[in-house]
Motif scaffolding. Structure first.
Motif, PDB file in Angstrom:
ATOM      1  N   VAL A 128     -23.692  15.275  63.706  1.00  0.00           N
ATOM      2  CA  VAL A 128     -23.737  13.808  63.656  1.00  0.00           C
ATOM      3  C   VAL A 128     -22.960  13.182  64.816  1.00  0.00           C
ATOM      4  O   VAL A 128     -23.477  12.269  65.489  1.00  0.00           O
ATOM      5  N   PRO A 129     -21.732  13.641  65.121  1.00  0.00           N
ATOM      6  CA  PRO A 129     -21.061  13.079  66.300  1.00  0.00           C
ATOM      7  C   PRO A 129     -21.833  13.326  67.605  1.00  0.00           C
ATOM      8  O   PRO A 129     -21.864  12.455  68.483  1.00  0.00           O
ATOM      9  N   ALA A 130     -22.458  14.493  67.738  1.00  0.00           N
ATOM     10  CA  ALA A 130     -23.235  14.780  68.952  1.00  0.00           C
ATOM     11  C   ALA A 130     -24.443  13.854  69.064  1.00  0.00           C
ATOM     12  O   ALA A 130     -24.756  13.347  70.149  1.00  0.00           O
ATOM     13  N   VAL A 131     -25.122  13.628  67.947  1.00  0.00           N
ATOM     14  CA  VAL A 131     -26.283  12.732  67.963  1.00  0.00           C
ATOM     15  C   VAL A 131     -25.854  11.305  68.298  1.00  0.00           C
ATOM     16  O   VAL A 131     -26.549  10.591  69.031  1.00  0.00           O
ATOM     17  N   ALA A 132     -24.715  10.883  67.775  1.00  0.00           N
ATOM     18  CA  ALA A 132     -24.218   9.548  68.091  1.00  0.00           C
ATOM     19  C   ALA A 132     -23.969   9.397  69.589  1.00  0.00           C
ATOM     20  O   ALA A 132     -24.298   8.357  70.191  1.00  0.00           O
ATOM     21  N   ARG A 133     -23.421  10.431  70.209  1.00  0.00           N
ATOM     22  CA  ARG A 133     -23.199  10.394  71.658  1.00  0.00           C
ATOM     23  C   ARG A 133     -24.523  10.346  72.411  1.00  0.00           C
ATOM     24  O   ARG A 133     -24.674   9.611  73.403  1.00  0.00           O
ATOM     25  N   LEU A 134     -25.500  11.124  71.940  1.00  0.00           N
ATOM     26  CA  LEU A 134     -26.797  11.165  72.611  1.00  0.00           C
ATOM     27  C   LEU A 134     -27.545   9.849  72.487  1.00  0.00           C
ATOM     28  O   LEU A 134     -28.279   9.454  73.406  1.00  0.00           O
ATOM     29  N   ARG A 135     -27.389   9.168  71.373  1.00  0.00           N
ATOM     30  CA  ARG A 135     -28.074   7.886  71.201  1.00  0.00           C
ATOM     31  C   ARG A 135     -27.590   6.864  72.218  1.00  0.00           C
ATOM     32  O   ARG A 135     -28.325   5.953  72.605  1.00  0.00           O
ATOM     33  N   PRO A 158     -34.759  21.240  79.189  1.00  0.00           N
ATOM     34  CA  PRO A 158     -33.769  20.172  79.402  1.00  0.00           C
ATOM     35  C   PRO A 158     -33.298  19.483  78.124  1.00  0.00           C
ATOM     36  O   PRO A 158     -32.092  19.286  77.949  1.00  0.00           O
ATOM     37  N   PRO A 159     -34.183  19.099  77.184  1.00  0.00           N
ATOM     38  CA  PRO A 159     -33.661  18.473  75.961  1.00  0.00           C
ATOM     39  C   PRO A 159     -32.730  19.401  75.176  1.00  0.00           C
ATOM     40  O   PRO A 159     -31.711  18.952  74.652  1.00  0.00           O
ATOM     41  N   LEU A 160     -33.069  20.690  75.099  1.00  0.00           N
ATOM     42  CA  LEU A 160     -32.204  21.634  74.392  1.00  0.00           C
ATOM     43  C   LEU A 160     -30.865  21.780  75.105  1.00  0.00           C
ATOM     44  O   LEU A 160     -29.808  21.829  74.466  1.00  0.00           O
ATOM     45  N   ARG A 161     -30.913  21.882  76.438  1.00  0.00           N
ATOM     46  CA  ARG A 161     -29.662  22.000  77.202  1.00  0.00           C
ATOM     47  C   ARG A 161     -28.760  20.801  76.933  1.00  0.00           C
ATOM     48  O   ARG A 161     -27.544  20.934  76.801  1.00  0.00           O
ATOM     49  N   ARG A 162     -29.379  19.615  76.884  1.00  0.00           N
ATOM     50  CA  ARG A 162     -28.584  18.401  76.683  1.00  0.00           C
ATOM     51  C   ARG A 162     -27.946  18.389  75.294  1.00  0.00           C
ATOM     52  O   ARG A 162     -26.771  18.047  75.134  1.00  0.00           O
ATOM     53  N   VAL A 163     -28.711  18.756  74.267  1.00  0.00           N
ATOM     54  CA  VAL A 163     -28.160  18.794  72.910  1.00  0.00           C
ATOM     55  C   VAL A 163     -27.047  19.828  72.819  1.00  0.00           C
ATOM     56  O   VAL A 163     -25.989  19.577  72.230  1.00  0.00           O
ATOM     57  N   LEU A 164     -27.261  21.012  73.407  1.00  0.00           N
ATOM     58  CA  LEU A 164     -26.231  22.048  73.393  1.00  0.00           C
ATOM     59  C   LEU A 164     -24.959  21.582  74.094  1.00  0.00           C
ATOM     60  O   LEU A 164     -23.845  21.867  73.642  1.00  0.00           O
ATOM     61  N   ALA A 165     -25.119  20.871  75.206  1.00  0.00           N
ATOM     62  CA  ALA A 165     -23.948  20.381  75.938  1.00  0.00           C
ATOM     63  C   ALA A 165     -23.153  19.389  75.098  1.00  0.00           C
ATOM     64  O   ALA A 165     -21.913  19.417  75.083  1.00  0.00           O
ATOM     65  N   GLU A 166     -23.849  18.505  74.397  1.00  0.00           N
ATOM     66  CA  GLU A 166     -23.146  17.529  73.561  1.00  0.00           C
ATOM     67  C   GLU A 166     -22.467  18.217  72.380  1.00  0.00           C
ATOM     68  O   GLU A 166     -21.354  17.858  71.987  1.00  0.00           O
ATOM     69  N   LEU A 167     -23.142  19.206  71.788  1.00  0.00           N
ATOM     70  CA  LEU A 167     -22.519  19.961  70.694  1.00  0.00           C
ATOM     71  C   LEU A 167     -21.252  20.663  71.176  1.00  0.00           C
ATOM     72  O   LEU A 167     -20.232  20.679  70.477  1.00  0.00           O
ATOM     73  N   ALA A 168     -21.323  21.266  72.363  1.00  0.00           N
ATOM     74  CA  ALA A 168     -20.144  21.957  72.908  1.00  0.00           C
ATOM     75  C   ALA A 168     -19.017  20.972  73.173  1.00  0.00           C
ATOM     76  O   ALA A 168     -17.840  21.291  72.935  1.00  0.00           O
ATOM     77  N   ALA A 169     -19.340  19.756  73.653  1.00  0.00           N
ATOM     78  CA  ALA A 169     -18.316  18.753  73.913  1.00  0.00           C
ATOM     79  C   ALA A 169     -17.645  18.321  72.612  1.00  0.00           C
ATOM     80  O   ALA A 169     -16.413  18.186  72.557  1.00  0.00           O
ATOM     81  N   VAL A 170     -18.435  18.082  71.562  1.00  0.00           N
ATOM     82  CA  VAL A 170     -17.857  17.706  70.270  1.00  0.00           C
ATOM     83  C   VAL A 170     -16.997  18.854  69.736  1.00  0.00           C
ATOM     84  O   VAL A 170     -15.904  18.630  69.210  1.00  0.00           O
ATOM     85  N   ALA A 171     -17.490  20.094  69.867  1.00  0.00           N
ATOM     86  CA  ALA A 171     -16.730  21.251  69.375  1.00  0.00           C
ATOM     87  C   ALA A 171     -15.391  21.361  70.079  1.00  0.00           C
ATOM     88  O   ALA A 171     -14.368  21.677  69.439  1.00  0.00           O
ATOM     89  N   ARG A 172     -15.350  21.090  71.376  1.00  0.00           N
ATOM     90  CA  ARG A 172     -14.072  21.152  72.099  1.00  0.00           C
ATOM     91  C   ARG A 172     -13.106  20.104  71.569  1.00  0.00           C
ATOM     92  O   ARG A 172     -11.894  20.343  71.441  1.00  0.00           O
ATOM     93  N   THR A 173     -13.640  18.923  71.250  1.00  0.00           N
ATOM     94  CA  THR A 173     -12.795  17.858  70.711  1.00  0.00           C
ATOM     95  C   THR A 173     -12.243  18.253  69.344  1.00  0.00           C
ATOM     96  O   THR A 173     -11.047  18.078  69.056  1.00  0.00           O
ATOM     97  N   VAL A 174     -13.112  18.798  68.494  1.00  0.00           N
ATOM     98  CA  VAL A 174     -12.685  19.237  67.155  1.00  0.00           C
ATOM     99  C   VAL A 174     -11.638  20.336  67.271  1.00  0.00           C
ATOM    100  O   VAL A 174     -10.642  20.354  66.570  1.00  0.00           O
ATOM    101  N   GLN A 175     -11.862  21.282  68.190  1.00  0.00           N
ATOM    102  CA  GLN A 175     -10.959  22.421  68.346  1.00  0.00           C
ATOM    103  C   GLN A 175      -9.574  21.992  68.794  1.00  0.00           C
ATOM    104  O   GLN A 175      -8.578  22.609  68.434  1.00  0.00           O
ATOM    105  N   SER A 176      -9.518  20.925  69.587  1.00  0.00           N
ATOM    106  CA  SER A 176      -8.233  20.489  70.128  1.00  0.00           C
ATOM    107  C   SER A 176      -7.445  19.626  69.153  1.00  0.00           C
ATOM    108  O   SER A 176      -6.264  19.358  69.371  1.00  0.00           O
ATOM    109  N   ASP A 177      -8.105  19.150  68.095  1.00  0.00           N
ATOM    110  CA  ASP A 177      -7.405  18.295  67.117  1.00  0.00           C
ATOM    111  C   ASP A 177      -6.375  19.095  66.324  1.00  0.00           C
ATOM    112  O   ASP A 177      -6.590  20.267  66.032  1.00  0.00           O
TER     113      ASP A 177
END
Length: 305
Positions: A113-120, A286-305
């Protein structure tokens, strides 16, 4: 033997599924076909090739040498077709298009959900369609072509065979949920082994059962399951009622402890690994790469919390 141009890709996909699943029945379940339909496809391919495709192997079946030769060349064809589709998607859509994602509930709330919000915001023409499914079911949906990306749990080494490409996203810490008033609820330096004699609550099957058992095994004991549940709200409610203790992933327990006391286990550091899987050959889309990149970005944020 039939001409190459007459070969039916559906039959080759059925042969590949039987090889990967080990039985006709399991292949039929993956492909959403009846076992008789799978057998008919394999028989038709054998007649076309002019050699048997399967031979008995204990209670299972395995490919004959002729079938392995066919499948080795078919794998090149499948990979090339997947790459062609990926390149076409990039040419036609760029950052637009549609990505279907299968994911288990806590991955949806904590990552997707956070990744989709960023993509929107960043790529409004890219549509992400979500399908909630248990971790194993998400991978089955991916193999059947019903989703383009699966969020699942890794039990053992990452990697499910040549048909998938997996990316590790997150090591989600496992905390322990204790009933309020439990003698160890406020104990300093709590260890998982301190709870070896407690009644445990966890699921009956699937990756989470194995993750719980493995974490306890690493602590030197086998958990005695007193109650069976899979829904995290139900598990936490049962713990709060004093029915037992449970390991809960931090993605699931954050803000949802209710009456249960949720404690970290810094001395043991049990974790579950969340992975993203795609079919081999599609990882360049490209669409898959973009979704994966956003998921990885959210995961990094979650991991650092």
């Amino acid at each position: 033997m039939g001409a190459v141009g007459e070969w039916d890709l559906r039959r080759l996909r059925v042969l590949r599924a039987v090889d990967e699943c080990g039985t006709v029945t399991a292949a039929a379940e993956r492909l959403h076909l009846s076992p008789s339909a799978v057998s008919q496809q394999i028989s038709a391919l054998a007649r076309q090739v002019g050699a048997p495709m399967l031979e008995p192997y204990g209670r299972r079946v395995r490919l004959t040498p002729a079938a392995r030769l066919v499948l080795r060349h078919a794998a090149v064809v499948f990979g090339q077709l997947e790459r062609a589709e990926a390149e076409l998607a990039g040419y036609l859509h760029g950052e637009a298009g549609e990505v279907r994602v299968g994911a288990f509930a806590t991955a949806i709330t904590g990552l997707l959900v956070p990744a989709v919000a960023r993509l929107r915001e960043a790529a409004p023409r890219l549509t992400v369609r979500l399908v909630e499914a248990e971790a194993d079911e998400a991978v089955r949906l991916l193999g059947a072509g019903d989703v383009d990306l699966a969020l699942s749990l890794a039990v053992g080494p990452v990697g499910r065979g040549p048909g998938f490409v997996e990316t590790a996203l997150l090591s989600d810490p496992l905390d322990v949920a204790l009933p309020p008033g439990h003698p160890l609820a406020g104990a300093p330096g709590l260890r998982l082994a301190d709870l070896a004699a407690e009644p445990w609550i966890y699921g009956a099957a699937g990756p989470w059962r194995e993750i719980t058992r493995e974490a306890c095994a690493q602590a030197g004991f086998a958990p005695e399951r007193a109650h069976t549940a899979a829904d995290w709200a139900a598990i936490l409610a049962m713990v709060a009622a004093g029915l037992g203790v449970a390991l809960v992933p931090r993605l699931a327990s954050a803000g949802r402890g209710g009456g249960a006391v949720v404690r970290a286990l810094p001395a043991d550091l049990p974790t579950r690994r969340v992975v993203a899987a795609v079919r081999a050959g599609t990882e360049g889309t490209p669409p898959l790469r973009r979704v994966l990149a956003e998921l990885a970005a959210v995961a990094r944020t979650v991991q650092s919390d």
